[in-house]
Each structure stands twice: as C-alpha cells, then as structure tokens.
Design an enzyme around this catalytic site. Structure first.
Site, PDB file in Angstrom:
ATOM      1  N   HIS A  76      13.605   0.451  -6.087  1.00 55.09           N
ATOM      2  CA  HIS A  76      13.019   1.791  -6.280  1.00 55.09           C
ATOM      3  C   HIS A  76      11.517   1.687  -6.510  1.00 55.09           C
ATOM      4  O   HIS A  76      10.919   2.560  -7.122  1.00 55.09           O
ATOM      5  CB  HIS A  76      13.702   2.527  -7.436  1.00 55.09           C
ATOM      6  CG  HIS A  76      15.179   2.357  -7.470  1.00 55.09           C
ATOM      7  ND1 HIS A  76      15.803   1.437  -8.292  1.00 55.09           N
ATOM      8  CD2 HIS A  76      16.154   2.949  -6.753  1.00 55.09           C
ATOM      9  CE1 HIS A  76      17.111   1.481  -8.076  1.00 55.09           C
ATOM     10  NE2 HIS A  76      17.349   2.384  -7.156  1.00 55.09           N
ATOM     11  N   HIS A 106      13.941  -1.634 -14.566  1.00 48.78           N
ATOM     12  CA  HIS A 106      14.619  -0.363 -14.266  1.00 48.78           C
ATOM     13  C   HIS A 106      16.116  -0.572 -14.110  1.00 48.78           C
ATOM     14  O   HIS A 106      16.906  -0.012 -14.859  1.00 48.78           O
ATOM     15  CB  HIS A 106      14.029   0.270 -12.993  1.00 48.78           C
ATOM     16  CG  HIS A 106      14.726   1.521 -12.588  1.00 48.78           C
ATOM     17  ND1 HIS A 106      15.157   1.755 -11.309  1.00 48.78           N
ATOM     18  CD2 HIS A 106      15.076   2.618 -13.315  1.00 48.78           C
ATOM     19  CE1 HIS A 106      15.744   2.945 -11.263  1.00 48.78           C
ATOM     20  NE2 HIS A 106      15.698   3.487 -12.464  1.00 48.78           N
TER      21      HIS A 106
HETATM   22 FE1  FES Z   1      13.510  -1.891  -9.756  1.00 44.48          FE
HETATM   23 FE2  FES Z   1      14.818   0.402  -9.775  1.00 44.48          FE
HETATM   24  S1  FES Z   1      15.647  -1.601  -9.989  1.00 44.48           S
HETATM   25  S2  FES Z   1      12.701   0.084  -9.550  1.00 44.48           S
END
Ligand code: FES
Length: 133
Positions: free
Chosen positions: A81, A62
């Site tokens: 997140h 992500h």
């Molecule tokens: Fe891992 Fe956003 S950086 S869920």
C-alpha cells in the site's frame, strides 16, 4: 527501565558495507527481517567511523509486507500500500498507509575488529506483542 535480554549478534564488518547498498539480516530471531545500510553521510543514530550506518526492521509497520530499498529515492518502500520510510531520518514514515516509523535495530561498532553488532530493537516489530518471542 526494563532491560530485555536481546541477543548480541555480529551482522557485518563496517568496512564491508558499500554506500547506499543495504544488506539483509535477521534479528532478534530468524522470523524477523531487517536490513543494515551505510547511507554515505552522517545520519541520526548512525554509527561506525562515518556515523552513517543504521539498521531497521524491514517488515512494513502497516500490514507487515516486506519492504524493498529504492536506491534512487534512498528510502524503503512497501509494494502493498505504498508506505515509504526514510533510513536517514531514523526510519521515519514519510508517506502512505502506515502510521508508525520503522523499528530501529540498535547497533554497536567494535573498533578492535570492525564488527557491527545488533544489540537491541527500539520499537515494536510488526505483528508482535513483544519483540522477543
Ligand atoms: Fe505496507 Fe500496507 S503493508 S503499506
């Protein structure tokens, strides 16, 4: 297919890995953080005598945060997140903000001396335009 010049690097001895205990390493260079894990049961892409050893990039797909392994849930988790990835399902993203599975580190097992080698990356390491800088 294009064959990229990935390094071949010894990571560990298969017999030196404990079930459900990941070991960190860097591949294909020092800036890329990975973990190898013996899951303790045969898994997709697993190698070694028991077909249960796999390795992944452990930078979250992500936003690049470092993942940590949850021994109870047997998954890699992101504290930023809350994305979750399953090493027993080829690094599949199973929950959270991410939309990509974990890049897999392709391994080879040398039965002569029990060494595990990292030989390539399947998937794009977070933040890179090319896995080889
Ligand atoms: Fe891992 Fe956003 S950086 S869920």
């Amino acid at each position: 297919a294009t064959t990229l010049p990935y390094p071949r690097e010894a990571i560990a001895k298969a017999s030196g890995l404990q079930d459900n205990v990941p070991v960190a390493f860097n591949y294909p260079d020092a800036e890329s953080f990975c973990q190898i894990i013996k899951t303790g049961r045969p898994v997709p892409g697993g190698i070694g005598p028991d077909g249960d050893i796999v390795a992944f990039s452990t930078q979250c797909t992500h936003n690049g945060c470092p993942l940590s392994y949850d021994k109870e849930a047997r998954t890699f988790k992101c504290g930023c997140h809350f994305s979750i990835f399953d090493p027993e399902m080829a690094g599949q993203m199973v929950d959270g903000q991410s939309t990509e599975n974990l890049p897999r580190i392709l391994l080879e097992h040398d039965t002569a001396d029990d060494s595990l080698y990292a030989v390539a990356v399947e998937g794009l390491i977070y933040g890179r335009q090319c896995n080889l800088l």
